[in-house]
Design an enzyme around this catalytic site. Sequence first.
Site, PDB file in Angstrom:
ATOM      1  N   ASP A 104      -0.637  -8.996  -9.753  1.00 53.09           N
ATOM      2  CA  ASP A 104      -1.001 -10.349  -9.352  1.00 53.09           C
ATOM      3  C   ASP A 104      -0.213 -11.339 -10.224  1.00 53.09           C
ATOM      4  O   ASP A 104       0.311 -12.586  -9.579  1.00 53.09           O
ATOM      5  CB  ASP A 104      -2.487 -10.734  -9.914  1.00 53.09           C
ATOM      6  CG  ASP A 104      -3.402 -10.330  -8.839  1.00 53.09           C
ATOM      7  OD1 ASP A 104      -3.184 -10.579  -7.827  1.00 53.09           O
ATOM      8  OD2 ASP A 104      -4.207  -9.500  -9.086  1.00 53.09           O
ATOM      9  N   HIS A 117       0.862  -1.178   0.160  1.00 51.06           N
ATOM     10  CA  HIS A 117       0.065  -0.012   0.088  1.00 51.06           C
ATOM     11  C   HIS A 117       0.895   1.312  -0.101  1.00 51.06           C
ATOM     12  O   HIS A 117       0.384   2.453  -0.482  1.00 51.06           O
ATOM     13  CB  HIS A 117      -0.885   0.102   1.278  1.00 51.06           C
ATOM     14  CG  HIS A 117      -2.041  -1.028   1.161  1.00 51.06           C
ATOM     15  ND1 HIS A 117      -3.019  -1.454   1.993  1.00 51.06           N
ATOM     16  CD2 HIS A 117      -2.682  -1.663  -0.153  1.00 51.06           C
ATOM     17  CE1 HIS A 117      -3.638  -2.369   1.782  1.00 51.06           C
ATOM     18  NE2 HIS A 117      -3.449  -2.253   0.557  1.00 51.06           N
ATOM     19  N   CYS A 120      -1.358  -2.604 -16.986  1.00 48.40           N
ATOM     20  CA  CYS A 120      -2.280  -1.663 -15.786  1.00 48.40           C
ATOM     21  C   CYS A 120      -1.701  -1.945 -14.545  1.00 48.40           C
ATOM     22  O   CYS A 120      -2.354  -1.331 -13.653  1.00 48.40           O
ATOM     23  CB  CYS A 120      -3.851  -1.788 -16.266  1.00 48.40           C
ATOM     24  SG  CYS A 120      -4.576  -3.420 -15.522  1.00 48.40           S
ATOM     25  N   GLU A 178      -3.476 -12.146 -15.206  1.00 50.08           N
ATOM     26  CA  GLU A 178      -2.965 -12.133 -13.901  1.00 50.08           C
ATOM     27  C   GLU A 178      -2.428 -13.327 -13.390  1.00 50.08           C
ATOM     28  O   GLU A 178      -1.835 -13.223 -12.219  1.00 50.08           O
ATOM     29  CB  GLU A 178      -4.206 -11.693 -13.044  1.00 50.08           C
ATOM     30  CG  GLU A 178      -4.597 -10.155 -13.443  1.00 50.08           C
ATOM     31  CD  GLU A 178      -5.915 -10.174 -12.676  1.00 50.08           C
ATOM     32  OE1 GLU A 178      -6.081  -9.455 -11.511  1.00 50.08           O
ATOM     33  OE2 GLU A 178      -7.240 -10.722 -13.081  1.00 50.08           O
TER      34      GLU A 178
END
Length: 554
Positions: free
Chosen positions: A441, A190, A488, A417
Amino acid sequence: MPDLDAPPRTLSGIGVGPGLAAGPAARMAPPPALPEPRPVADPERELAEAVRALEATEADLQARADAAHGEARDILSAQAMIAADPTLREGVAERIRSGEDAAHALRSTFDRHRELLAALGGYLGERAADLDDIANRAIAAALGRPMPGLPSPGHPFVLVADDLAPADTVGLDTGTVLALVTERGGPTSHTAILARALGLPAVVGCAGILDVPDGTEVAVDGTSGQVRAGVGADEAADVRARAAEDRTRLAAGRGPGRTADGHPVDLMVNIGSAADLRGVDLDGVAGVGLFRTEFLFLDRKDAPGLDEQVVAYAEAFGHFPEGTVVVRTLDAGADKPLPFLGLPEEPNPALGVRGLRVARDQPEILDTQLEAIARAAERTTADVWVMAPMVSTPVEAAEFVERARAYGLRTAGVMVEVPAAALRAERLLQVADFLSIGTNDLSQYTLAADRQSGAMADLLDPWQPALLRLIAACADAGRRSGRPVGVCGEAAADPALAPVLVGLGVTKLSMSARSVPAVRARLAAYEHARCEELARRVLDADDAAAARAAVLSS
């Protein structure tokens, strides 16, 4: 006090927020210490205190989420949902009735949940780190003490911490905080995600940074991951001068993405709702490369209705009347459990029902969303694309594309992913109109390394040659089929990596809006043939560090 006579020392971590900064270090204060246990005379009153603390924590986190945008809002909303989890309250009640006071009952309950999540690994293991911050806030509330906030030395500083919680970073004043350096965390933590959203130089996984005394002048290179502690006035001034030159150069760059010789690269932005586009400079931005739709579904007992979804999607589409908006259908399950889905517990949710797999048992959720996207698309001139998360096989891809087209959505693709999708990229593109690679991922599934594991941050580095080889396989399939392949995930926001991705054959890069200028400027400095040469270098490297060095030293 820092030792002014000590020679500078270089610490190394992982650069996750490109850029340079220099300034005095200031460390985050630790949360309140837990006092000695005390006897409980009135268990019900004690439970009421614990519940009040959890409710106050939930309210505070939700208020912070409401004031935030983009990834920060989504993360904080998810944290507020954790604080409201009834199983936490049940665990606290059980411990209080066995004799623990409110603060200790909260601590032991959160610790137990953390152990369970950490043992599961994958996506739920990733949320174990979130529990630490929620627990500390709830315990502080139970003790009647404030949570330590950001340091306020009265001058600009480099923020140093063991790790940073989303609630700490969401209110950062980027005019005062020059850079972020944490001892823990990885490239998809994060802290990394929010640093890029804020446009701050940042280094995570920097061993030894907590040993640097407050006030020590440090120089941070968020591209290479190097932190120089104890630098002199001349070195600090040089870093600041170079940082100012970089800002001037980035501000001057305008227009669409392209290499020095004019090879086009679509630069796009990642959003969670239309609110993320307000006040954003969209010059040269080709559209939205990742519209995360989860925010509309969070913190609710029932799924949003068709009309509500139509309004939310149409508002976002309206920002790009002549651009492309790529909508990811609901990516729920695992680290994003939605109460109304009623998904059963699984031994390892990261390898279970999430993303497109939810539609196996609850197809109505996907059908309603696709109908809403199609109706919203009719209200705008934007070119609306749709893609499914967590696709593993060509059969899944074909079923999704057929479903999307049944609702009138002309352009339907899939996310890559998991390695299985990358390995069958050519077959996927026989049915799908495009591929979009989610490197966060794909990285953890390829390297078998939990995204939040600081001990394995080097394996999660997007410069890992194995990950880049899978990206190359997807790009090669795109070239042969004449269909676009984009990235992305967080890797797209790394300006140093951008020429490599383009050299591999990627045609679209989607990132936080603040990352666009640096990526655009870096691409403009390289001819396409040079990008291809850099791509060959990284694929031949033995690890992420060698791959990065092969590019940064060139």
